[in-house]
Write a protein that holds these residues in place. Structure first.
Motif, PDB file in Angstrom:
ATOM      1  N   LEU A  85       7.673  38.060  43.166  1.00 37.13           N
ATOM      2  CA  LEU A  85       8.387  38.190  41.774  1.00 37.13           C
ATOM      3  C   LEU A  85       7.212  38.353  40.852  1.00 37.13           C
ATOM      4  O   LEU A  85       6.072  38.216  41.247  1.00 37.13           O
ATOM      5  CB  LEU A  85       8.988  36.732  41.362  1.00 37.13           C
ATOM      6  CG  LEU A  85      10.371  36.511  41.932  1.00 37.13           C
ATOM      7  CD1 LEU A  85      10.856  34.969  41.559  1.00 37.13           C
ATOM      8  CD2 LEU A  85      11.355  37.578  41.891  1.00 37.13           C
ATOM      9  N   GLY A  86       7.620  38.731  39.603  1.00 38.26           N
ATOM     10  CA  GLY A  86       6.607  39.178  38.571  1.00 38.26           C
ATOM     11  C   GLY A  86       6.245  37.683  37.935  1.00 38.26           C
ATOM     12  O   GLY A  86       6.329  36.808  38.354  1.00 38.26           O
ATOM     13  N   LYS A  87       5.041  38.081  37.144  1.00 37.34           N
ATOM     14  CA  LYS A  87       4.385  36.845  36.617  1.00 37.34           C
ATOM     15  C   LYS A  87       5.519  36.120  35.741  1.00 37.34           C
ATOM     16  O   LYS A  87       5.450  34.800  35.645  1.00 37.34           O
ATOM     17  CB  LYS A  87       3.454  37.418  35.531  1.00 37.34           C
ATOM     18  CG  LYS A  87       2.672  36.353  35.049  1.00 37.34           C
ATOM     19  CD  LYS A  87       1.675  37.123  33.818  1.00 37.34           C
ATOM     20  CE  LYS A  87       1.010  36.268  32.891  1.00 37.34           C
ATOM     21  NZ  LYS A  87       0.089  36.887  31.886  1.00 37.34           N
ATOM     22  N   HIS A  88       6.522  36.749  35.125  1.00 37.57           N
ATOM     23  CA  HIS A  88       7.652  35.982  34.255  1.00 37.57           C
ATOM     24  C   HIS A  88       8.746  36.260  35.084  1.00 37.57           C
ATOM     25  O   HIS A  88       9.071  37.233  35.392  1.00 37.57           O
ATOM     26  CB  HIS A  88       7.664  36.536  32.844  1.00 37.57           C
ATOM     27  CG  HIS A  88       6.561  36.369  32.185  1.00 37.57           C
ATOM     28  ND1 HIS A  88       6.070  34.881  31.784  1.00 37.57           N
ATOM     29  CD2 HIS A  88       5.481  37.295  31.679  1.00 37.57           C
ATOM     30  CE1 HIS A  88       5.005  34.962  30.778  1.00 37.57           C
ATOM     31  NE2 HIS A  88       4.710  36.326  31.083  1.00 37.57           N
ATOM     32  N   THR A  89       9.723  35.467  34.809  1.00 36.51           N
ATOM     33  CA  THR A  89      11.248  35.645  35.523  1.00 36.51           C
ATOM     34  C   THR A  89      12.189  35.315  34.244  1.00 36.51           C
ATOM     35  O   THR A  89      12.055  34.360  33.617  1.00 36.51           O
ATOM     36  CB  THR A  89      11.489  34.628  36.650  1.00 36.51           C
ATOM     37  OG1 THR A  89      11.167  33.470  36.215  1.00 36.51           O
ATOM     38  CG2 THR A  89      10.259  35.024  37.860  1.00 36.51           C
ATOM     39  N   CYS A  90      13.144  36.442  34.403  1.00 39.95           N
ATOM     40  CA  CYS A  90      14.422  36.079  33.640  1.00 39.95           C
ATOM     41  C   CYS A  90      15.575  36.001  34.347  1.00 39.95           C
ATOM     42  O   CYS A  90      15.762  37.090  34.909  1.00 39.95           O
ATOM     43  CB  CYS A  90      14.230  37.309  32.431  1.00 39.95           C
ATOM     44  SG  CYS A  90      15.745  37.316  31.260  1.00 39.95           S
ATOM     45  N   GLY A 115      13.248  48.197  31.207  1.00 43.77           N
ATOM     46  CA  GLY A 115      13.340  49.511  32.155  1.00 43.77           C
ATOM     47  C   GLY A 115      13.696  49.179  33.505  1.00 43.77           C
ATOM     48  O   GLY A 115      12.984  50.041  34.433  1.00 43.77           O
ATOM     49  N   ILE A 116      14.160  48.203  33.902  1.00 45.91           N
ATOM     50  CA  ILE A 116      14.420  47.871  35.302  1.00 45.91           C
ATOM     51  C   ILE A 116      15.984  47.659  35.663  1.00 45.91           C
ATOM     52  O   ILE A 116      16.693  47.214  34.474  1.00 45.91           O
ATOM     53  CB  ILE A 116      13.630  47.106  35.856  1.00 45.91           C
ATOM     54  CG1 ILE A 116      13.619  45.494  35.081  1.00 45.91           C
ATOM     55  CG2 ILE A 116      12.272  47.350  36.167  1.00 45.91           C
ATOM     56  CD1 ILE A 116      12.894  44.575  35.740  1.00 45.91           C
ATOM     57  N   THR A 121      11.650  44.034  39.731  1.00 41.42           N
ATOM     58  CA  THR A 121      10.308  43.672  38.761  1.00 41.42           C
ATOM     59  C   THR A 121       9.821  44.910  38.296  1.00 41.42           C
ATOM     60  O   THR A 121       9.713  46.004  38.874  1.00 41.42           O
ATOM     61  CB  THR A 121       9.414  43.073  39.867  1.00 41.42           C
ATOM     62  OG1 THR A 121      10.168  41.979  40.588  1.00 41.42           O
ATOM     63  CG2 THR A 121       8.167  42.605  39.316  1.00 41.42           C
ATOM     64  N   THR A 122       9.273  44.804  36.843  1.00 43.02           N
ATOM     65  CA  THR A 122       8.526  45.966  36.482  1.00 43.02           C
ATOM     66  C   THR A 122       7.330  46.403  37.247  1.00 43.02           C
ATOM     67  O   THR A 122       6.865  45.565  37.917  1.00 43.02           O
ATOM     68  CB  THR A 122       8.211  45.463  34.883  1.00 43.02           C
ATOM     69  OG1 THR A 122       7.420  44.098  35.112  1.00 43.02           O
ATOM     70  CG2 THR A 122       9.187  45.070  34.057  1.00 43.02           C
ATOM     71  N   PRO A 123       7.184  47.543  37.015  1.00 44.25           N
ATOM     72  CA  PRO A 123       6.039  48.112  37.795  1.00 44.25           C
ATOM     73  C   PRO A 123       4.800  47.379  37.635  1.00 44.25           C
ATOM     74  O   PRO A 123       3.887  47.445  38.555  1.00 44.25           O
ATOM     75  CB  PRO A 123       6.148  49.710  37.606  1.00 44.25           C
ATOM     76  CG  PRO A 123       7.602  49.960  36.946  1.00 44.25           C
ATOM     77  CD  PRO A 123       7.852  48.484  36.198  1.00 44.25           C
ATOM     78  N   ASP A 124       4.592  47.016  36.403  1.00 45.32           N
ATOM     79  CA  ASP A 124       3.260  45.972  36.556  1.00 45.32           C
ATOM     80  C   ASP A 124       3.294  44.860  36.795  1.00 45.32           C
ATOM     81  O   ASP A 124       2.366  43.911  36.697  1.00 45.32           O
ATOM     82  CB  ASP A 124       2.902  46.170  34.902  1.00 45.32           C
ATOM     83  CG  ASP A 124       3.853  45.540  33.975  1.00 45.32           C
ATOM     84  OD1 ASP A 124       5.003  45.174  34.604  1.00 45.32           O
ATOM     85  OD2 ASP A 124       3.696  45.397  32.972  1.00 45.32           O
ATOM     86  N   ALA A 125       4.251  44.367  37.342  1.00 43.92           N
ATOM     87  CA  ALA A 125       4.507  42.809  38.132  1.00 43.92           C
ATOM     88  C   ALA A 125       4.517  42.023  37.083  1.00 43.92           C
ATOM     89  O   ALA A 125       4.354  40.706  37.481  1.00 43.92           O
ATOM     90  CB  ALA A 125       3.623  42.708  39.271  1.00 43.92           C
TER      91      ALA A 125
END
Ligand code: FES
Length: 172
Positions: A85-90, A115-116, A121-125
């Protein structure tokens, strides 16, 4: 005289990473019982952030459950993820009560802002967007879980504000 149980063959830890010892500790505490599957997968998720093939195989073999069952559990429950997962999760609840109160629009709003698509997960994680079916807090629908904190009665402005904070102001 009671004979002592024959120790079952356990697979070796997948690597030297000490997090595997934590996972193994959960299974040991439960006597490697099959019904420790969910709790063990929780430990993997907490320790590694997600469940991958190796961890599912290790847990399934250790607890002597079919790999398909471990996969089934991992994919059935919304709190497990098979990808980092990314740094944040929604996490957007799309259960009936939340759906009626506009959860789908909130999901679309988040998809556009990030944009996903949901499940990505956003490309910048930085942010992962997830969905679930009823989180048990229908009285405060629509419900969103931001970084593990459940927030009820969420409206579009609050959603935007929260995502903006993560997207615009995150210092990485
Ligand atoms: S439907 Fe969303 S919390 Fe129940």
């Amino acid at each position: 005289m009671r004979s002592s149980p024959v120790p079952a063959q356990r697979p070796p830890l997948p690597s030297d990473d000490k997090r595997w010892r934590i996972v193994n500790g959960t299974m040991r505490r439960h006597g490697y019982a099959r019904d420790a599957l969910i709790e063990t997968l929780h430990t993997v998720q907490q320790s590694f952030g997600y469940l991958d093939k190796d961890s599912l195989r290790f847990v399934a073999t250790s607890l002597r459950v079919p790999l398909s069952q471990a996969y089934g559990v991992a994919t059935f429950y919304h709190f497990f993820t098979l990808k980092p997962l990314g740094k944040h999760t929604c996490l957007v609840c799309l259960g009936t009560a939340c759906y009626i109160k506009g959860a789908e629009q909130l999901e679309a709003q988040a998809e556009e802002r990030l944009g996903i698509h949901a499940g990505e997960t956003t490309p910048d994680a930085n942010v992962s967007l997830l969905t679930a079916r009823c989180l048990g807090s229908c009285s405060v629908a629509p419900v969103i879980v931001f970084d593990g904190d459940l927030a009820g009665n969420i409206n579009a402005e609050q959603m935007q504000e929260r995502l903006d904070q993560w997207v615009d102001h995150d210092v990485r």
